[in-house]
Motif scaffolding. Structure first.
Motif, PDB file in Angstrom:
ATOM      1  N   GLN A 172       0.830  -1.207   0.000  1.00 30.60           N
ATOM      2  CA  GLN A 172       0.000   0.000   0.000  1.00 30.60           C
ATOM      3  C   GLN A 172       0.863   1.254   0.000  1.00 30.60           C
ATOM      4  O   GLN A 172       0.560   2.231  -0.696  1.00 30.60           O
ATOM      5  N   ARG A 173       1.931   1.228   0.781  1.00 26.98           N
ATOM      6  CA  ARG A 173       2.816   2.396   0.842  1.00 26.98           C
ATOM      7  C   ARG A 173       3.475   2.645  -0.511  1.00 26.98           C
ATOM      8  O   ARG A 173       3.539   3.785  -0.980  1.00 26.98           O
ATOM      9  N   GLU A 174       3.969   1.584  -1.147  1.00 30.33           N
ATOM     10  CA  GLU A 174       4.616   1.728  -2.452  1.00 30.33           C
ATOM     11  C   GLU A 174       3.620   2.204  -3.505  1.00 30.33           C
ATOM     12  O   GLU A 174       3.943   3.062  -4.330  1.00 30.33           O
ATOM     13  N   LEU A 175       2.412   1.642  -3.481  1.00 27.55           N
ATOM     14  CA  LEU A 175       1.401   2.035  -4.466  1.00 27.55           C
ATOM     15  C   LEU A 175       1.000   3.495  -4.290  1.00 27.55           C
ATOM     16  O   LEU A 175       0.765   4.203  -5.273  1.00 27.55           O
ATOM     17  N   ALA A 176       0.930   3.948  -3.057  1.00 25.57           N
ATOM     18  CA  ALA A 176       0.480   5.309  -2.795  1.00 25.57           C
ATOM     19  C   ALA A 176       1.566   6.351  -3.043  1.00 25.57           C
ATOM     20  O   ALA A 176       1.270   7.445  -3.547  1.00 25.57           O
ATOM     21  N   SER A 178       5.128   5.722  -4.263  1.00 24.66           N
ATOM     22  CA  SER A 178       6.258   5.529  -5.173  1.00 24.66           C
ATOM     23  C   SER A 178       5.811   5.601  -6.622  1.00 24.66           C
ATOM     24  O   SER A 178       4.611   5.552  -6.932  1.00 24.66           O
ATOM     25  N   LEU A 179       6.774   5.706  -7.529  1.00 26.37           N
ATOM     26  CA  LEU A 179       6.502   5.732  -8.964  1.00 26.37           C
ATOM     27  C   LEU A 179       6.791   4.370  -9.599  1.00 26.37           C
ATOM     28  O   LEU A 179       6.756   4.248 -10.832  1.00 26.37           O
ATOM     29  N   LEU A 180       7.051   3.366  -8.776  1.00 32.17           N
ATOM     30  CA  LEU A 180       7.326   2.029  -9.302  1.00 32.17           C
ATOM     31  C   LEU A 180       6.079   1.463  -9.968  1.00 32.17           C
ATOM     32  O   LEU A 180       4.953   1.715  -9.535  1.00 32.17           O
ATOM     33  N   SER A 181       6.290   0.677 -10.989  1.00 33.22           N
ATOM     34  CA  SER A 181       5.169   0.008 -11.638  1.00 33.22           C
ATOM     35  C   SER A 181       4.665  -1.123 -10.750  1.00 33.22           C
ATOM     36  O   SER A 181       5.348  -1.538  -9.804  1.00 33.22           O
ATOM     37  N   ILE A 182       3.475  -1.657 -11.061  1.00 31.57           N
ATOM     38  CA  ILE A 182       2.930  -2.770 -10.300  1.00 31.57           C
ATOM     39  C   ILE A 182       3.889  -3.955 -10.368  1.00 31.57           C
ATOM     40  O   ILE A 182       4.130  -4.629  -9.360  1.00 31.57           O
ATOM     41  N   LYS A 183       4.442  -4.188 -11.530  1.00 30.77           N
ATOM     42  CA  LYS A 183       5.383  -5.303 -11.710  1.00 30.77           C
ATOM     43  C   LYS A 183       6.626  -5.110 -10.849  1.00 30.77           C
ATOM     44  O   LYS A 183       7.121  -6.053 -10.220  1.00 30.77           O
ATOM     45  N   GLN A 184       7.122  -3.885 -10.802  1.00 29.12           N
ATOM     46  CA  GLN A 184       8.309  -3.600  -9.986  1.00 29.12           C
ATOM     47  C   GLN A 184       8.016  -3.763  -8.503  1.00 29.12           C
ATOM     48  O   GLN A 184       8.824  -4.297  -7.752  1.00 29.12           O
ATOM     49  N   ILE A 185       6.848  -3.303  -8.061  1.00 29.86           N
ATOM     50  CA  ILE A 185       6.471  -3.445  -6.648  1.00 29.86           C
ATOM     51  C   ILE A 185       6.358  -4.921  -6.289  1.00 29.86           C
ATOM     52  O   ILE A 185       6.815  -5.353  -5.224  1.00 29.86           O
ATOM     53  N   ALA A 186       5.753  -5.704  -7.182  1.00 28.24           N
ATOM     54  CA  ALA A 186       5.640  -7.141  -6.943  1.00 28.24           C
ATOM     55  C   ALA A 186       7.018  -7.763  -6.766  1.00 28.24           C
ATOM     56  O   ALA A 186       7.239  -8.574  -5.856  1.00 28.24           O
ATOM     57  N   ALA A 187       7.966  -7.366  -7.606  1.00 23.32           N
ATOM     58  CA  ALA A 187       9.317  -7.921  -7.523  1.00 23.32           C
ATOM     59  C   ALA A 187      10.013  -7.489  -6.235  1.00 23.32           C
ATOM     60  O   ALA A 187      10.687  -8.300  -5.576  1.00 23.32           O
ATOM     61  N   VAL A 188       9.835  -6.228  -5.846  1.00 20.03           N
ATOM     62  CA  VAL A 188      10.435  -5.723  -4.616  1.00 20.03           C
ATOM     63  C   VAL A 188       9.947  -6.502  -3.401  1.00 20.03           C
ATOM     64  O   VAL A 188      10.695  -6.739  -2.445  1.00 20.03           O
ATOM     65  N   LEU A 189       8.693  -6.927  -3.456  1.00 20.38           N
ATOM     66  CA  LEU A 189       8.093  -7.637  -2.326  1.00 20.38           C
ATOM     67  C   LEU A 189       8.243  -9.151  -2.432  1.00 20.38           C
ATOM     68  O   LEU A 189       7.626  -9.888  -1.657  1.00 20.38           O
ATOM     69  N   PRO A 209      -4.440  -3.737  -7.234  1.00 21.60           N
ATOM     70  CA  PRO A 209      -3.389  -2.734  -7.020  1.00 21.60           C
ATOM     71  C   PRO A 209      -3.604  -1.448  -7.810  1.00 21.60           C
ATOM     72  O   PRO A 209      -3.390  -0.352  -7.289  1.00 21.60           O
ATOM     73  N   THR A 210      -4.042  -1.571  -9.077  1.00 26.76           N
ATOM     74  CA  THR A 210      -4.262  -0.369  -9.887  1.00 26.76           C
ATOM     75  C   THR A 210      -5.380   0.493  -9.302  1.00 26.76           C
ATOM     76  O   THR A 210      -5.282   1.735  -9.285  1.00 26.76           O
ATOM     77  N   ASP A 211      -6.445  -0.147  -8.819  1.00 31.16           N
ATOM     78  CA  ASP A 211      -7.560   0.606  -8.236  1.00 31.16           C
ATOM     79  C   ASP A 211      -7.134   1.285  -6.936  1.00 31.16           C
ATOM     80  O   ASP A 211      -7.502   2.441  -6.678  1.00 31.16           O
ATOM     81  N   PHE A 212      -6.363   0.565  -6.115  1.00 28.29           N
ATOM     82  CA  PHE A 212      -5.902   1.150  -4.854  1.00 28.29           C
ATOM     83  C   PHE A 212      -5.012   2.352  -5.127  1.00 28.29           C
ATOM     84  O   PHE A 212      -5.137   3.388  -4.458  1.00 28.29           O
TER      85      PHE A 212
END
Length: 223
Positions: A172-176, A178-189, A209-212
């Protein structure tokens, strides 16, 4: 004194103190987010002896005074400040409770809470690696089942729930912010598959994730 516990107060003429009334549900939600180990205490009636010389006791008056001041201020963020002060107050009350003399149950609860704190520290260090509960248990010298039972007793949730909650919070923090893409956030986690991350996130939040991210950006823009 938790909700639905019948109680009453009788004060002597020279009593000097505070009575704070708070809605149980939002308070539990705030505690669950930042200090879930306090939930059992929040749900159990108790009368505590306070050692006026203890550090926890010294921390109480400033918190009470800050809460009293906040009730007189009608500005944005009042609810957030009030809940934060209540959680801080509960932390000090829990420390006072853990120091009660001759309470073997409290000592045992304190030991279990310390074990859970060690687990939470491990989760904080390794939640991006998708470590199994078995591996966490091995690092703590207990089985996965023992670790989960310990978390349920102290926090009211399983060990897996603790890990998942931390992953969701970071997502949630990254989505709100950061500028990382969904794919990048998934990889980070630690998710190898973006689609699996999406299903995981929706299962725990009710949103894709996109809606959030879109909702979070709208809230930030309106703030």
């Amino acid at each position: 004194m938790p909700a639905n516990a019948v109680h009453g107060f009788h004060f002597l003429a020279d009593t000097d103190g505070h009575v704070i009334t708070a809605a149980q549900r939002p308070l539990e939600a705030a505690v669950k987010a930042v200090a879930p180990e306090l939930l059992p205490m929040l749900r159990r009636p108790a009368v505590l002896l306070v050692d006026a010389a203890s550090r926890a006791a010294e921390a109480l008056p400033p918190l009470f005074e800050a809460m009293e001041r906040e009730t007189r201020v009608h500005e944005a963020g009042q609810m957030a400040v009030g809940l934060s002060l209540l959680v801080a107050l509960l932390v000090q009350v829990a420390r006072i409770g853990a120091a009660q003399p001759g309470d073997e149950d409290a000592v045992l609860r304190s030991r279990k809470a310390q074990q859970v704190e060690r687990f939470k520290a491990l989760v904080e260090a390794r939640f991006r690696e998708r470590v199994s509960i078995e591996d966490y248990g091995q690092a703590l010298g207990v089985s996965a089942g023992q670790l989960s039972r310990l978390c349920r007793e102290v926090l009211g949730i399983s060990a897996l729930d603790v890990v998942n909650a931390r992953v969701v919070h970071e997502a949630q923090r990254e989505l709100a912010y950061s500028l990382l893409s969904i794919k990048q956030i998934a990889a980070v986690l630690g998710f190898e598959d973006e689609a699996y991350f999406g299903r995981f996130f929706k299962k725990h939040t009710g949103h894709r994730p996109t809606d959030f991210r879109a909702m979070a950006q709208r809230r930030l823009a309106a703030a």
